[in-house]
Design an enzyme around this catalytic site. Structure first.
Site, short mmCIF file in Angstrom:
data_model
loop_
_atom_site.label_atom_id
_atom_site.label_comp_id
_atom_site.label_asym_id
_atom_site.label_seq_id
_atom_site.Cartn_x
_atom_site.Cartn_y
_atom_site.Cartn_z
N HIS A 193 33.44 40.19 35.77
CA HIS A 193 34.27 39.10 36.27
C HIS A 193 33.37 38.00 36.85
O HIS A 193 32.17 38.19 37.00
CB HIS A 193 35.26 39.61 37.34
CG HIS A 193 34.63 40.26 38.51
ND1 HIS A 193 34.66 41.63 38.73
CD2 HIS A 193 33.92 39.75 39.54
CE1 HIS A 193 34.01 41.92 39.84
NE2 HIS A 193 33.55 40.80 40.36
C1 T46 Z 1 30.31 41.72 42.64
C2 T46 Z 1 29.97 43.14 42.68
C3 T46 Z 1 28.62 43.37 43.24
C4 T46 Z 1 38.81 44.89 48.05
O1 T46 Z 1 39.93 45.28 48.40
N1 T46 Z 1 38.02 44.20 48.94
C5 T46 Z 1 36.79 43.74 48.60
O2 T46 Z 1 36.11 43.13 49.45
C6 T46 Z 1 36.30 43.98 47.27
C7 T46 Z 1 34.93 43.49 46.82
C8 T46 Z 1 37.10 44.66 46.39
N2 T46 Z 1 38.33 45.11 46.78
C9 T46 Z 1 39.15 45.88 45.80
C10 T46 Z 1 39.58 45.07 44.59
C11 T46 Z 1 39.64 46.09 43.48
O3 T46 Z 1 40.90 46.73 43.51
O4 T46 Z 1 38.36 46.95 45.30
C12 T46 Z 1 38.57 47.11 43.89
C13 T46 Z 1 37.27 46.96 43.12
O5 T46 Z 1 36.79 45.63 43.34
P1 T46 Z 1 35.97 44.80 42.27
O6 T46 Z 1 36.65 44.82 40.96
O7 T46 Z 1 35.66 43.48 42.87
O8 T46 Z 1 34.61 45.68 42.21
P2 T46 Z 1 33.29 45.50 41.39
O9 T46 Z 1 32.39 46.58 41.85
O10 T46 Z 1 33.58 45.42 39.94
O11 T46 Z 1 32.65 44.09 41.82
C14 T46 Z 1 32.24 43.78 43.15
C15 T46 Z 1 32.49 42.31 43.48
O12 T46 Z 1 33.82 41.95 43.32
C16 T46 Z 1 31.69 41.41 42.62
O13 T46 Z 1 31.87 40.07 42.98
O14 T46 Z 1 29.45 40.87 42.48
O15 T46 Z 1 30.88 43.98 43.36
#
Ligand code: T46
Length: 130
Positions: A49
């Site tokens: 993303h």
């Molecule tokens: C990036 C890499 C390094 C939350 O509720 N709060 C938060 O602060 C975050 C980051 C996520 N979430 C929830 C949203 C989703 O349901 O946790 C789930 C997984 O989140 P996300 O899809 O963002 O996770 P990653 O590991 O794919 O990505 C994250 C960051 O979003 C991204 O910007 O650089 O970690």
């Protein structure tokens, strides 16, 4: 492409080390959120993303991983394998995370509070928005 590697100063006393992170000093923005990702497995892939309005610094506290950065024109591969290295990622960069070593721990400092509406999770939409 808006990303850069930041080398943190390492204070070593005896056999162990300490690294201090300070907003607007070695972290180039005001920190509104800190999160960490742990329990990572080698076959896992995360990210896929972009963020419309978010700057982040990623630090691999334990183990190693590869971060793929894509600005719609070029793809760069960055390996994070030491707590001294921070990867700054600016706005509108597509990122993917893979090649985690077993038990890898990734710390992330973010410039904004969590807001799902500022994610772009579809690659074609990301390209259109550039
Ligand atoms: C990036 C890499 C390094 C939350 O509720 N709060 C938060 O602060 C975050 C980051 C996520 N979430 C929830 C949203 C989703 O349901 O946790 C789930 C997984 O989140 P996300 O899809 O963002 O996770 P990653 O590991 O794919 O990505 C994250 C960051 O979003 C991204 O910007 O650089 O970690």
């Amino acid at each position: 492409m808006e990303f850069k590697l930041i080398k943190f100063d390492n204070i070593t006393e005896g056999r162990s080390s300490l690294i201090s992170l300070e907003e607007m000093k070695n972290i180039p923005f005001k920190i509104k959120r800190v999160y960490y990702i742990y329990g990572l497995k080698p076959d896992e892939e995360r990210g896929k993303h972009a963020h419309k309005n978010l700057e982040q610094v990623l630090i691999c506290l334990h183990g190693s991983c590869t971060i793929i950065l894509d600005n719609g024109k070029n793809r760069k591969f960055v390996d994070l394998s030491h707590p001294c290295d921070g990867l700054y990622i600016g706005r509108n960069i597509w990122r993917e995370m893979k090649n985690f070593t077993e038990g890898c721990v990734l710390l992330v400092l973010a410039s904004e509070y969590y807001d799902e509406s500022e994610y772009i999770r579809d690659y074609d939409e990301f390209l259109k928005a550039l």
